[in-house]
Design a protein around this motif. Structure first.
Motif, PDB file in Angstrom:
ATOM      1  N   SER A  41     -17.191  87.618  49.036  1.00 25.82           N
ATOM      2  CA  SER A  41     -16.877  87.612  48.392  1.00 25.82           C
ATOM      3  C   SER A  41     -17.257  88.246  47.555  1.00 25.82           C
TER       4      SER A  41
ATOM      5  N   ASP B 228     -12.124  84.227  50.262  1.00 26.56           N
ATOM      6  CA  ASP B 228     -11.975  83.098  50.869  1.00 26.56           C
ATOM      7  C   ASP B 228     -10.337  83.691  51.543  1.00 26.56           C
TER       8      ASP B 228
ATOM      9  N   SER C 208     -16.031  82.611  45.496  1.00 25.96           N
ATOM     10  CA  SER C 208     -13.858  81.745  46.588  1.00 25.96           C
ATOM     11  C   SER C 208     -14.071  83.108  46.212  1.00 25.96           C
ATOM     12  N   ALA C 209     -14.411  84.448  45.494  1.00 20.43           N
ATOM     13  CA  ALA C 209     -13.148  85.638  45.770  1.00 20.43           C
ATOM     14  C   ALA C 209     -13.276  85.976  46.969  1.00 20.43           C
TER      15      ALA C 209
ATOM     16  N   ASN D 138     -15.581  91.068  44.560  1.00 23.56           N
ATOM     17  CA  ASN D 138     -16.293  91.229  43.402  1.00 23.56           C
ATOM     18  C   ASN D 138     -16.692  92.229  42.775  1.00 23.56           C
TER      19      ASN D 138
END
Length: 146
Positions: free
Chosen positions: A62, A47, A44-45, A66
């Motif tokens: 995401s 979102d 969920s990075a 990341n």
């Protein structure tokens, strides 16, 4: 000597904690960093950048967020330890190894003997291959001694 060590790869065992503890037991001057090992947080990075109807675009965003984290940490580290587990395919770990190789950043691979063949190119670019956490700790001990 102070070292900054990046820990990459498999997230389903406690190998990171074992390495950190082993280095602490030898009073090594090492700072450790890692990719986000919480699977849900990693997924969920992106979102915060907006909702997506299709999972591809959520994963895409995401992955990029990341990558901001992992690329920065790899660029700042002195050495990386890249762990490949037996249960899952760690494409992200292979990517991290490739990024280290492209940056001429030294890395050690950590994996069992039964996956030597699929990792032959990754191991060929590594500075060392370890099969146990203890081997990694002993190598870091050697590197960090003046």
């Amino acid at each position: 000597m102070e070292l900054n060590v990046y820990l990459s790869g498999e997230i389903h065992t406690d190998w990171r904690e074992q390495i950190i503890q082993g280095c602490q037991e030898h009073d090594l001057n090492i700072t450790f960093c890692s990719a986000n090992t919480n699977h849900d947080e990693s997924d969920s990075a992106g979102d915060a950048l907006g909702n997506e109807d299709k999972s591809f675009w959520r994963d895409h965003k995401s992955a990029k967020v990341n990558a901001l984290r992992t690329n920065t940490l790899i660029e700042r580290c002195d050495i990386a330890i890249i762990r490949f587990g037996d249960k899952y395919k760690q494409w992200n770990a292979a990517f991290d190894a490739g990024y280290c190789a492209a940056l001429s950043k030294p890395y050690i691979t950590l994996h069992s003997e039964d996956i030597i063949h699929p990792l032959k190119e990754v191991d060929a670019a590594a500075h060392a291959w370890a099969t146990t956490v203890e081997q990694v700790v002993e190598t870091l001990k050697y590197i960090s001694n003046n």
